[in-house]
Design a protein around this motif. Sequence first.
Motif, mmCIF file in Angstrom:
data_model
loop_
_atom_site.group_PDB
_atom_site.id
_atom_site.type_symbol
_atom_site.label_atom_id
_atom_site.label_comp_id
_atom_site.label_asym_id
_atom_site.label_seq_id
_atom_site.Cartn_x
_atom_site.Cartn_y
_atom_site.Cartn_z
ATOM 1 N N MET A 19 47.887 36.540 39.090
ATOM 2 C CA MET A 19 46.395 36.820 39.566
ATOM 3 C C MET A 19 46.161 36.732 41.211
ATOM 4 S SD MET A 19 43.538 35.116 36.953
ATOM 5 C CE MET A 19 42.565 35.928 37.915
ATOM 6 N N PHE A 20 46.757 35.913 41.689
ATOM 7 C CA PHE A 20 46.457 35.691 43.218
ATOM 8 C C PHE A 20 47.751 35.983 43.903
ATOM 9 C CE2 PHE A 20 43.726 32.618 40.894
ATOM 10 C CZ PHE A 20 42.453 33.298 41.125
ATOM 11 N N GLY A 68 30.091 23.438 44.168
ATOM 12 C CA GLY A 68 30.836 24.728 43.281
ATOM 13 C C GLY A 68 32.490 24.584 43.288
ATOM 14 N N ALA A 69 33.090 24.393 44.704
ATOM 15 C CA ALA A 69 34.236 24.125 44.630
ATOM 16 C C ALA A 69 34.722 23.101 43.803
ATOM 17 C CB ALA A 69 34.681 24.169 46.113
ATOM 18 N N PRO A 95 36.788 32.576 37.339
ATOM 19 C CA PRO A 95 38.335 32.762 37.493
ATOM 20 C C PRO A 95 38.765 31.332 37.818
ATOM 21 C CG PRO A 95 37.192 33.353 39.802
ATOM 22 C CD PRO A 95 36.131 33.187 38.675
ATOM 23 N N PRO A 96 40.336 31.129 37.591
ATOM 24 C CA PRO A 96 40.792 29.722 37.721
ATOM 25 C C PRO A 96 41.003 29.469 39.258
ATOM 26 C CG PRO A 96 42.408 31.537 37.176
ATOM 27 C CD PRO A 96 41.227 32.216 37.065
ATOM 28 N N GLY A 97 41.367 28.483 39.425
ATOM 29 C CA GLY A 97 41.547 27.873 40.929
ATOM 30 C C GLY A 97 40.130 27.456 41.485
ATOM 31 N N TYR A 98 40.271 26.982 42.952
ATOM 32 C CA TYR A 98 39.038 26.477 43.309
ATOM 33 C C TYR A 98 37.931 27.769 43.427
ATOM 34 C CZ TYR A 98 42.208 22.685 44.882
ATOM 35 O OH TYR A 98 42.924 21.783 44.579
ATOM 36 N N ASP A 99 36.666 27.371 43.205
ATOM 37 C CA ASP A 99 35.504 28.179 43.566
ATOM 38 C C ASP A 99 35.181 28.405 44.838
ATOM 39 O OD1 ASP A 99 33.548 29.980 43.264
ATOM 40 O OD2 ASP A 99 32.147 28.570 42.454
ATOM 41 N N SER A 152 41.621 37.427 33.209
ATOM 42 C CA SER A 152 41.937 36.135 33.871
ATOM 43 C C SER A 152 42.825 35.452 32.933
ATOM 44 C CB SER A 152 40.583 35.446 34.296
ATOM 45 O OG SER A 152 41.037 34.261 34.725
ATOM 46 N N VAL A 205 43.600 25.680 34.498
ATOM 47 C CA VAL A 205 45.098 26.041 34.464
ATOM 48 C C VAL A 205 46.086 24.831 34.430
ATOM 49 C CG1 VAL A 205 46.533 26.705 36.587
ATOM 50 C CG2 VAL A 205 44.330 27.506 36.365
ATOM 51 N N MET A 232 49.512 31.442 37.813
ATOM 52 C CA MET A 232 48.642 31.735 38.810
ATOM 53 C C MET A 232 49.161 33.083 39.666
ATOM 54 S SD MET A 232 45.962 29.843 39.039
ATOM 55 C CE MET A 232 45.421 29.152 40.594
ATOM 56 N N VAL A 273 47.665 22.864 38.711
ATOM 57 C CA VAL A 273 46.954 24.206 39.081
ATOM 58 C C VAL A 273 47.954 25.143 39.960
ATOM 59 C CG1 VAL A 273 45.092 25.239 40.288
ATOM 60 C CG2 VAL A 273 44.583 22.896 39.225
ATOM 61 N N MET A 302 43.396 28.642 48.982
ATOM 62 C CA MET A 302 42.910 27.420 48.117
ATOM 63 C C MET A 302 43.844 26.346 48.617
ATOM 64 S SD MET A 302 42.841 29.093 44.202
ATOM 65 C CE MET A 302 42.598 30.804 44.045
ATOM 66 N N THR A 334 42.842 32.324 32.355
ATOM 67 C CA THR A 334 42.131 31.483 31.736
ATOM 68 C C THR A 334 40.641 31.399 31.630
ATOM 69 O OG1 THR A 334 41.289 28.886 31.372
ATOM 70 C CG2 THR A 334 42.099 29.705 33.589
#
Lengths: 490, 490
Positions: free
Chosen positions: B434-435, B198-199, A191-195, B416, B423, B431, B461, B443, B418
């Motif tokens: 989705m969120f 990961g982030a 998914p987009p955004g920070y993981d 999603s 983004v 965004m 983003v 985030m 992307t």
Amino acid sequence: MSTATTDIDALAASLRAAIGAERVISDRQELRTYECDGLAQYKVVPALVALPEDATQCAAVVRACVAAGAPFVARGSGTGLSGGALPHADGVLIVTSRMRDIIEVSPADERAVVQPGVINLAVSRAATPHGYYYAPDPSSQQICSIGGNVAENSGGAHCLKYGFTTNHVTGLEVVTPDGDLVRLGGRAPDPPGYDLLGAFVGSEGTLGIATEVTVRLVRLPESVRTLLAAFAGTDAAGAATSAIIAAGVVPAAVEMMDALAIEAAEAAVHCGYPPGAGAVLIVELDGPEPEVAAQFAEVERLCRDNGATEIRIAADDAERALFWKGRKSAFAAVGRISPDYIVQDGVIPRTALPEVLRRIAELSAERGIRVANVFHAGDGNLHPLVLFDAAVDGETERAEEVSGAILELCVAAGGSITGEHGVGMDKAKHMPRMFTDDDLDTMQLVRCAFDPRSLANPGKVFPTPRLCGEAPGRRRGAHPAQEAGLAEVF
Amino acid sequence: MSTATTDIDALAASLRAAIGAERVISDRQELRTYECDGLAQYKVVPALVALPEDATQCAAVVRACVAAGAPFVARGSGTGLSGGALPHADGVLIVTSRMRDIIEVSPADERAVVQPGVINLAVSRAATPHGYYYAPDPSSQQICSIGGNVAENSGGAHCLKYGFTTNHVTGLEVVTPDGDLVRLGGRAPDPPGYDLLGAFVGSEGTLGIATEVTVRLVRLPESVRTLLAAFAGTDAAGAATSAIIAAGVVPAAVEMMDALAIEAAEAAVHCGYPPGAGAVLIVELDGPEPEVAAQFAEVERLCRDNGATEIRIAADDAERALFWKGRKSAFAAVGRISPDYIVQDGVIPRTALPEVLRRIAELSAERGIRVANVFHAGDGNLHPLVLFDAAVDGETERAEEVSGAILELCVAAGGSITGEHGVGMDKAKHMPRMFTDDDLDTMQLVRCAFDPRSLANPGKVFPTPRLCGEAPGRRRGAHPAQEAGLAEVF
């Protein structure tokens, strides 16, 4: 921050009003049941225990804690080996064992959605009729919870091929340390955004509490074959492991046990491992039948070429189960040959295996402390079992020294202070062996972002808690440019 | 925050003093070279460009920006398709193209260590003599940089089997938005502490700049086989894709092109795809020879069972290269059949493929805007190419509407906005589809932790930048417990 001034009776009343009196424990005798997790050397009785049954109740508990300024610690089945779920004496232990619904099993998109208290093995049991299973398999999989697996990023014997918990969780619903319910990730990949999903998995309860977990399901393999090979010692078994990996084979699992571990397993579960072996390897391959057949022959040959004294091939599921029984019961089995023991957990690059095992043997001989080795050889995840007798004067201290020295060996070899058991309470003091102050500070910036009051599992993971009010980057007094000698630039 | 009051001349002097005048560009004509990335519809000339040659210089540039309160944007090769490297008019564009050292290739532990400006394909070229390669393969792999891949978490045709960039980066050295150099992850799997690695991967330049990247190397497969199957339309090709995956086969790649995309590819590179095909699938299997042989026969059968009108099997590397040439050049090829086009990027669950493709066709017919589809069918990552002629009145607007409506379809289908392009600048506005506000706010807590001054790639983003001074969790006026109707608890 936690405080001795928290009014526990008032907090208990808040919790009862929020989630019902039958889900709150305040009786001292009952509270003692929760005084430790799988690492029994640390014991703390929590002030209160809450047993929420869904995400809304879990969020309400966290909000009550925030309002009271009381710390909270989440606990699944309490099988963790790093003290990650050790309670706080002035806080609430939030136990997820009543959140055990398997919400959905969806073979079409290879996902399951479960509550955090669901037992690891129960996910596979629910998926098997559809031809799927949940891959990460800690030795405690019959009792450990998915929520605990998420908190500790648990591994297992088959993580060599399939990856750790973090590779199998695609979405989470989480109660943040503020008491908000948010979603991290989802069902789709990437998914987009920070993981933040990735950051949350393995955060050991310091970034919040998972209340719903979406996991990948993996198709049951067409074929599984398992062999058990005996060697003169760990050097030869290690060489065989390296040869297998170097040949481009990725086994589902490569597990090693040394002579002392074999002795313990035999004493406990009579698994019939080859008598007199200096080490055994269990190698399991899975996948499409033609691939498994071709590679299995190669693995057998590589074991022989590297000095295997005996090779047994599991004829059926019963024999395979027997091979694994010895391995999976090894930790507990050590109790048969030693009154006390420490389960250590470290990682080294696979190529350093022979050298580090030799150094562990030297340490053991020098200090007169026996060390049994049972471990995931394929990915270099060691589990040395340091044996001692607490009744013998000074042995506990020497065992702890040996155990600590083993971690130093792991870090020096380019490895890590924990492979799959987590940092928790037990290893926070070792974090500076791996990370600089800047590295740890960067991690704590994220902790402070999520948990500015330091109420979520305080005292775990980080050796020196950061005061969240400090301005980021300004924490060493001087401007970073000045420290780096760049003052003239500005 | 960025400011029109930044003294650009003073900042330029700081940069020259820090890293040398030959690494700073301030000439307006030269700066124009950097006015856009691969998404040329947005153009901004940066105030300054810095070309650091190592991590220390990169950190010095960031510190100079912090001291001046100037925003900075990192850029690799500038091939990104979401405007993630679009410069800031009052800021510094930090270009990594002079950081092109391959520091280490280590087959023994299957790692390579590279600087961020290294070209994706160069990693594989360096690893091939050792029997390894770097798996993530964006279509732009001959020119895109590893640093850019890290920023955008880039995918590629073979990510179906091998995963995205995030699955192949094990360690980073990073300049934080404060100008500190920190290490995230390392060489070993699963380090303790938060998985900030990961982030960071996929954070699109908002959490700092990677200055050294440690990647996994993957062993070159023993065998690779590729087929090209023609179908009457995308429905049949989609059904074949689902049948292949449902059979438990995990191909290295399953790529689909529809009639319009085939027409464009033919016009551009004469790849000789079957004439008159309504859709083609390229299916590639790799792995041990016995597995590939057995599964390839099954894939061929499943294509026939699902209506393939023609199946070609690549006889050699040259023919395989020809199959791929059509696919990999498809985006650019569309220029042959349309003066202008938008490359869209979305993800849907694979099971929703037939329905979403039908809805895209309906949208196209309704609005009189042609849409060519070229995409990673195996993991549901669509790349609709929305064709238009900017010279025709109103067509640009209609094309943008169709492009946006396609994203709505993706989200509605459980997907999603992307898949692999990020983004960036282009999709920040999507965004909230989705969120929730809480999700986005969580985030941004992390963004604020890393970058309290909002200097690192601002405006990308997130649709609505968060004011970092706000107290976390207290941003909606009321206490969350009150909003949730839990006020009586406290």
